[in-house]
Design a protein around this motif. Structure first.
Motif, PDB file in Angstrom:
ATOM      1  N   TYR A 116     -14.747  11.420   5.055  1.00  0.00           N
ATOM      2  CA  TYR A 116     -14.467  11.762   3.654  1.00  0.00           C
ATOM      3  C   TYR A 116     -13.902  10.547   2.917  1.00  0.00           C
ATOM      4  O   TYR A 116     -14.211  10.308   1.753  1.00  0.00           O
ATOM      5  CB  TYR A 116     -13.482  12.932   3.600  1.00  0.00           C
ATOM      6  N   ALA A 117     -13.096   9.760   3.632  1.00  0.00           N
ATOM      7  CA  ALA A 117     -12.502   8.574   3.030  1.00  0.00           C
ATOM      8  C   ALA A 117     -13.511   7.430   2.893  1.00  0.00           C
ATOM      9  O   ALA A 117     -13.211   6.410   2.272  1.00  0.00           O
ATOM     10  CB  ALA A 117     -11.291   8.119   3.856  1.00  0.00           C
ATOM     11  N   ASP A 169      -8.320  11.079  -3.256  1.00  0.00           N
ATOM     12  CA  ASP A 169      -9.639  10.647  -2.785  1.00  0.00           C
ATOM     13  C   ASP A 169      -9.796   9.174  -3.137  1.00  0.00           C
ATOM     14  O   ASP A 169     -10.001   8.811  -4.289  1.00  0.00           O
ATOM     15  CB  ASP A 169     -10.715  11.498  -3.457  1.00  0.00           C
ATOM     16  N   MET A 170      -9.696   8.321  -2.114  1.00  0.00           N
ATOM     17  CA  MET A 170      -9.731   6.872  -2.346  1.00  0.00           C
ATOM     18  C   MET A 170     -11.070   6.395  -2.893  1.00  0.00           C
ATOM     19  O   MET A 170     -11.146   5.321  -3.470  1.00  0.00           O
ATOM     20  CB  MET A 170      -9.397   6.128  -1.050  1.00  0.00           C
ATOM     21  N   LYS A 171     -12.121   7.195  -2.717  1.00  0.00           N
ATOM     22  CA  LYS A 171     -13.423   6.771  -3.208  1.00  0.00           C
ATOM     23  C   LYS A 171     -13.534   6.973  -4.726  1.00  0.00           C
ATOM     24  O   LYS A 171     -14.363   6.377  -5.371  1.00  0.00           O
ATOM     25  CB  LYS A 171     -14.545   7.562  -2.520  1.00  0.00           C
ATOM     26  N   ASP A 211      -4.897   4.474  -2.033  1.00  0.00           N
ATOM     27  CA  ASP A 211      -5.194   3.586  -0.908  1.00  0.00           C
ATOM     28  C   ASP A 211      -5.820   4.300   0.280  1.00  0.00           C
ATOM     29  O   ASP A 211      -6.398   3.661   1.156  1.00  0.00           O
ATOM     30  CB  ASP A 211      -3.910   2.864  -0.457  1.00  0.00           C
ATOM     31  N   ILE A 212      -5.668   5.626   0.346  1.00  0.00           N
ATOM     32  CA  ILE A 212      -6.281   6.358   1.464  1.00  0.00           C
ATOM     33  C   ILE A 212      -6.432   7.822   1.048  1.00  0.00           C
ATOM     34  O   ILE A 212      -5.601   8.331   0.300  1.00  0.00           O
ATOM     35  CB  ILE A 212      -5.428   6.231   2.766  1.00  0.00           C
ATOM     36  N   SER A 213      -7.475   8.450   1.537  1.00  0.00           N
ATOM     37  CA  SER A 213      -7.688   9.874   1.249  1.00  0.00           C
ATOM     38  C   SER A 213      -6.834  10.708   2.192  1.00  0.00           C
ATOM     39  O   SER A 213      -6.790  10.454   3.390  1.00  0.00           O
ATOM     40  CB  SER A 213      -9.158  10.238   1.450  1.00  0.00           C
ATOM     41  N   GLY A 241      -6.785   8.232  13.171  1.00  0.00           N
ATOM     42  CA  GLY A 241      -6.072   7.903  11.940  1.00  0.00           C
ATOM     43  C   GLY A 241      -5.694   6.429  11.867  1.00  0.00           C
ATOM     44  O   GLY A 241      -5.845   5.789  10.823  1.00  0.00           O
ATOM     45  N   VAL A 242      -5.215   5.895  12.966  1.00  0.00           N
ATOM     46  CA  VAL A 242      -4.857   4.471  13.014  1.00  0.00           C
ATOM     47  C   VAL A 242      -6.109   3.629  12.735  1.00  0.00           C
ATOM     48  O   VAL A 242      -6.068   2.653  11.967  1.00  0.00           O
ATOM     49  CB  VAL A 242      -4.228   4.094  14.381  1.00  0.00           C
ATOM     50  N   ARG A 266       0.838  -1.200   0.000  1.00  0.00           N
ATOM     51  CA  ARG A 266       0.000   0.000   0.000  1.00  0.00           C
ATOM     52  C   ARG A 266       0.873   1.250   0.000  1.00  0.00           C
ATOM     53  O   ARG A 266       1.975   1.242   0.541  1.00  0.00           O
ATOM     54  CB  ARG A 266      -0.922   0.005   1.220  1.00  0.00           C
ATOM     55  N   GLN A 274      -2.029  13.424   8.739  1.00  0.00           N
ATOM     56  CA  GLN A 274      -3.007  12.360   8.943  1.00  0.00           C
ATOM     57  C   GLN A 274      -2.621  11.050   8.268  1.00  0.00           C
ATOM     58  O   GLN A 274      -2.918   9.968   8.780  1.00  0.00           O
ATOM     59  CB  GLN A 274      -4.387  12.804   8.447  1.00  0.00           C
ATOM     60  N   HIS A 323      -6.883  16.774  -3.979  1.00  0.00           N
ATOM     61  CA  HIS A 323      -6.089  15.958  -3.066  1.00  0.00           C
ATOM     62  C   HIS A 323      -6.596  14.521  -3.185  1.00  0.00           C
ATOM     63  O   HIS A 323      -7.737  14.306  -3.580  1.00  0.00           O
ATOM     64  CB  HIS A 323      -6.218  16.474  -1.629  1.00  0.00           C
ATOM     65  N   SER A 339      -9.975  11.578   7.489  1.00  0.00           N
ATOM     66  CA  SER A 339      -9.443  10.206   7.461  1.00  0.00           C
ATOM     67  C   SER A 339     -10.557   9.166   7.542  1.00  0.00           C
ATOM     68  O   SER A 339     -10.415   8.064   7.028  1.00  0.00           O
ATOM     69  CB  SER A 339      -8.454   9.981   8.613  1.00  0.00           C
ATOM     70  N   GLN A 355      -9.573  14.754  11.819  1.00  0.00           N
ATOM     71  CA  GLN A 355      -9.280  13.341  11.513  1.00  0.00           C
ATOM     72  C   GLN A 355     -10.574  12.567  11.250  1.00  0.00           C
ATOM     73  O   GLN A 355     -10.644  11.739  10.333  1.00  0.00           O
ATOM     74  CB  GLN A 355      -8.509  12.690  12.666  1.00  0.00           C
ATOM     75  N   MET A 415      -2.765   0.680   8.833  1.00  0.00           N
ATOM     76  CA  MET A 415      -2.677  -0.347   7.772  1.00  0.00           C
ATOM     77  C   MET A 415      -1.604  -1.382   8.108  1.00  0.00           C
ATOM     78  O   MET A 415      -1.807  -2.588   7.936  1.00  0.00           O
ATOM     79  CB  MET A 415      -2.307   0.312   6.435  1.00  0.00           C
ATOM     80  N   CYS A 456      -7.986  -1.579   5.654  1.00  0.00           N
ATOM     81  CA  CYS A 456      -7.528  -2.956   5.450  1.00  0.00           C
ATOM     82  C   CYS A 456      -8.592  -3.965   5.871  1.00  0.00           C
ATOM     83  O   CYS A 456      -8.272  -5.135   6.129  1.00  0.00           O
ATOM     84  CB  CYS A 456      -6.225  -3.197   6.207  1.00  0.00           C
ATOM     85  N   GLN A 497      -9.198  14.445  -7.930  1.00  0.00           N
ATOM     86  CA  GLN A 497      -9.517  15.607  -7.115  1.00  0.00           C
ATOM     87  C   GLN A 497      -8.238  16.372  -6.751  1.00  0.00           C
ATOM     88  O   GLN A 497      -7.133  15.910  -7.017  1.00  0.00           O
ATOM     89  CB  GLN A 497     -10.246  15.150  -5.853  1.00  0.00           C
ATOM     90  N   ALA A 554      -8.657   4.519  10.980  1.00  0.00           N
ATOM     91  CA  ALA A 554      -8.967   4.640   9.548  1.00  0.00           C
ATOM     92  C   ALA A 554      -8.103   3.682   8.732  1.00  0.00           C
ATOM     93  O   ALA A 554      -8.594   3.015   7.816  1.00  0.00           O
ATOM     94  CB  ALA A 554      -8.749   6.083   9.089  1.00  0.00           C
ATOM     95  N   GLY A 555      -6.820   3.603   9.079  1.00  0.00           N
ATOM     96  CA  GLY A 555      -5.924   2.683   8.373  1.00  0.00           C
ATOM     97  C   GLY A 555      -6.354   1.235   8.556  1.00  0.00           C
ATOM     98  O   GLY A 555      -6.328   0.431   7.609  1.00  0.00           O
ATOM     99  N   LEU A 556      -6.751   0.888   9.772  1.00  0.00           N
ATOM    100  CA  LEU A 556      -7.248  -0.465  10.036  1.00  0.00           C
ATOM    101  C   LEU A 556      -8.492  -0.749   9.195  1.00  0.00           C
ATOM    102  O   LEU A 556      -8.633  -1.831   8.602  1.00  0.00           O
ATOM    103  CB  LEU A 556      -7.572  -0.620  11.524  1.00  0.00           C
ATOM    104  N   CYS A 611      -2.723   6.817   9.354  1.00  0.00           N
ATOM    105  CA  CYS A 611      -3.444   5.823   8.544  1.00  0.00           C
ATOM    106  C   CYS A 611      -2.495   4.706   8.116  1.00  0.00           C
ATOM    107  O   CYS A 611      -2.864   3.520   8.149  1.00  0.00           O
ATOM    108  CB  CYS A 611      -4.066   6.473   7.319  1.00  0.00           C
TER     109      CYS A 611
END
Lengths: 278, 316
Positions: free
Chosen positions: B96-97, A107-109, A115-117, B61-62, A65, A123, A105, B93, B89, A131, B69, A103, B64-66, A127
């Motif tokens: 929006y994500a 945007d994972m959607k 892989d992440i927004s 944030g952590v 990732r 931030q 910035h 994170s 966040q 992961m 996955c 976008q 969100a990362g989890l 994330c």
């Protein structure tokens, strides 16, 4: 010899990447060329050699990732993804346009391969840590690479995340710091001196490397050393770079952090990149 | 009657049951897991309870990362921190994500008691309900909390659960029905309606008893889901009872009262309406009963608001 061929080929790819991302920003007349160019060699080695990806299966669970924590340099990421065939190259013409999958910035959607927004600095590192914890728990071989800026390390969240990475011994996490020495309002030294970033990450428990972030052989070499290393520690690569690298009038000029070139500047930039400053 | 259990204990028990059933469920906390009843789960699930220390923004944030996955993370901290400190966040994170992260904020409003104004979240519901895709839930007792937690985990998307963590007044029986986004009608009166959530549901029921003795029959709606709001129940209550009072343990700007007012205004429901809530003030140190008097959140304050609405109705 093989290694030499690989280096030459990646250096050519880096030229193509720089041209592509600058063309993207030029057509959009909006975007961040400085940091995109400073990270272009790191991104070249990541996307065209190091990352295990399946462009036609972007959500392959065992992929490596990539987190672009410095989300404003997304033109370099979008150019990599298009060149790796995650989506058609023509999509690059729609950067920052209404309804675009690209976008301002990441945007994972919307964007295959993102892989992440991200976009609010600091931030992405947290994330990436989440992961890496998930992959560790699942015994998933996928690694997590996270690119952040040197200015971004002003954000306290970077260090909160670094502590967590160290606590959970995330040796599947590789932070890459694009250390170009400039941030939005001026030089890092003037705005918020970063001091010794390698020393700081070392103090947070990272296995740390310092490299020339524009040397393809050095970047290849550091990834090889990381793959060979076993120490139960997360990794931080401090890559010394030049903001705007490859375009003489953009190099080390703060104003090119977030400004698009006009036609004349664009044509000169493309010519200089083709002549191969980098 | 008080529940025989702290809500934090009910939370821990419910999450433990769910973790046994769902291996992707993980907890992420920031050194307040003990306060919130989640840290004891560390014993049974050492790999699935992640404590990032006093770093709430990083916690989100952590998580969100989890979630990116495929994990189902549940974060907890005090409501004041979850909403104020982590807003960016939670916004980027997580929401929006488009990531499936559950957020629990404890000690809402006056429940922060002796921690005082810094910890008194009168604004968390307002902040959370303004984030697109966010669901906002505030259960009122242990039995409802257990059902709310299960319902929250079924939602595909971010949820904010506002948690009173001490012994609440018991309102529901174990195994009660809980339907996310559907208000519970607790008393069937037709003279006026009180719409309340969380700790204020008990006060609303007390107000209903007080007014009952004066021949005024209240309808009490437990609006446990503040977003998405049960508009149909509000419209029906306005039509059938002709007066609406809201009761929230929060600033009366932008929370439950404002959400109900939006429905009343946009549906041209011409009924007298009044909010009971904190009147745009900061919190301060005190026990719950003192603070409820101090900020005019008591059953008597609710009854007074109802009477004021009824008076306005007579005049018109």
């Amino acid at each position: 010899m093989l290694q030499n061929n690989k280096v030459l080929s990646l250096e050519e790819t880096a030229i193509a990447l720089r041209k592509t991302l600058l063309t993207t920003i030029y057509k959009a007349q909006s975007g961040h060329p400085g940091g995109s160019l400073s990270s272009a060699d790191l991104m070249t080695v990541l996307y065209f050699d190091e990352l295990r990806l399946r462009p036609h299966q972007p959500k392959w669970p065992e992929r490596d990732r990539f987190v672009l924590s410095k989300g404003h340099v997304c033109p370099v990421l979008y150019a990599c993804l298009a060149m790796r065939d995650f989506f058609p190259m023509e999509e690059l013409d729609h950067l920052r346009k209404f309804g675009s999958i690209l976008q301002g910035h990441p945007d994972m959607k919307r964007t295959p391969g993102v892989d992440i927004s991200t976009g609010s600095l600091g931030q992405g590192v947290s994330c990436a840590v989440g992961m890496a914890i998930a992959n560790r728990r699942d015994q998933n071989p996928g690694r997590v690479f996270c690119l952040l800026g040197d200015g971004e390390t002003n954000e306290g969240q970077v260090w909160e995340a670094a502590e967590t990475a160290s606590k959970y011994q995330l040796d599947n996490l590789i932070l890459l710091v694009d250390h170009n020495g400039l941030q939005n309002d001026g030089t890092c030294q003037d705005i918020m001196p970063p001091r010794d970033l390698a020393e700081k990450f070392r103090a947070f428990g990272f296995q740390t490397y310092q490299i020339d972030g524009h040397s393809i052989p050095a970047i290849l070499d550091v990834f090889e050393r990381i793959r060979a290393h076993q120490g139960g520690q997360p990794y931080a690569v401090i890559a010394k770079t030049v903001k705007g690298r490859g375009v003489s009038f953009m190099e080390n000029v703060v104003a090119w952090h977030g400004q698009a070139p006009n036609e004349q500047e664009y044509l000169q930039a493309i010519q200089e990149i083709e002549e191969g400053l980098s | 009657m008080l529940d025989n259990m702290d809500m934090k204990t009910a939370l821990g028990e419910t999450l433990a049951e769910e973790m046994r059933k769902n291996s992707s469920l993980v907890l992420v906390g920031a050194d307040l897991m003990g306060a919130n009843g989640t840290w004891p789960l560390h014993g049974e699930f050492p790999d699935r309870v992640i404590n990032v220390g006093i770093a709430e923004a990083n916690m989100v944030g952590v998580a969100a990362g989890l979630a990116a996955c495929g994990k189902l993370p549940v974060c907890d901290t005090f409501a004041a921190f979850m909403a104020r400190r982590d807003y960016d966040q939670v916004f980027i994170s997580v929401a929006y994500a488009g990531l499936n992260v559950k957020l629990i904020g404890s000690d809402p409003g006056v429940a922060a008691e002796m921690n005082g104004g810094t910890h008194m979240s009168f604004e968390d519901v307002a902040l959370m309900r303004t984030i697109p895709t966010m669901t906002v839930v505030e259960p009122c007792d242990c039995a409802q909390l257990r059902q709310a937690v299960k319902a929250m985990l079924e939602v595909k998307g971010p949820v904010y659960l506002r948690l009173y963590r001490k012994k609440p007044h018991k309102i529901y029986e174990d195994g009660c029905r809980f339907s996310l986004g559907r208000a519970d009608c607790l008393t069937q009166g037709r003279d006026a309606t009180v719409i309340a959530a969380g700790m204020m549901v008990w006060n609303a029921l007390q107000a209903a008893e007080q007014l009952n003795q004066e021949g005024i029959h209240l309808r009490v709606l437990n609006m446990h889901t503040i977003k998405p709001l049960d508009k149909a129940a509000i419209i029906l209550a306005a039509q059938e009872t002709g007066a609406i009072v809201t009761a929230e343990n929060a600033n009366y700007f932008n929370g439950l009262g404002s959400a109900v007012a939006e429905v009343i205004a946009e549906n041209s429901l011409s009924v007298p309406f009044q909010r009971v809530g904190v009147r745009d003030q900061f919190g301060e140190v005190g026990g719950t009963s003192y603070l409820m008097e101090r900020f005019q959140l008591t059953a008597s304050d609710i009854a007074q608001a109802v009477k004021s609405c009824l008076k306005r109705r007579q005049i018109h």
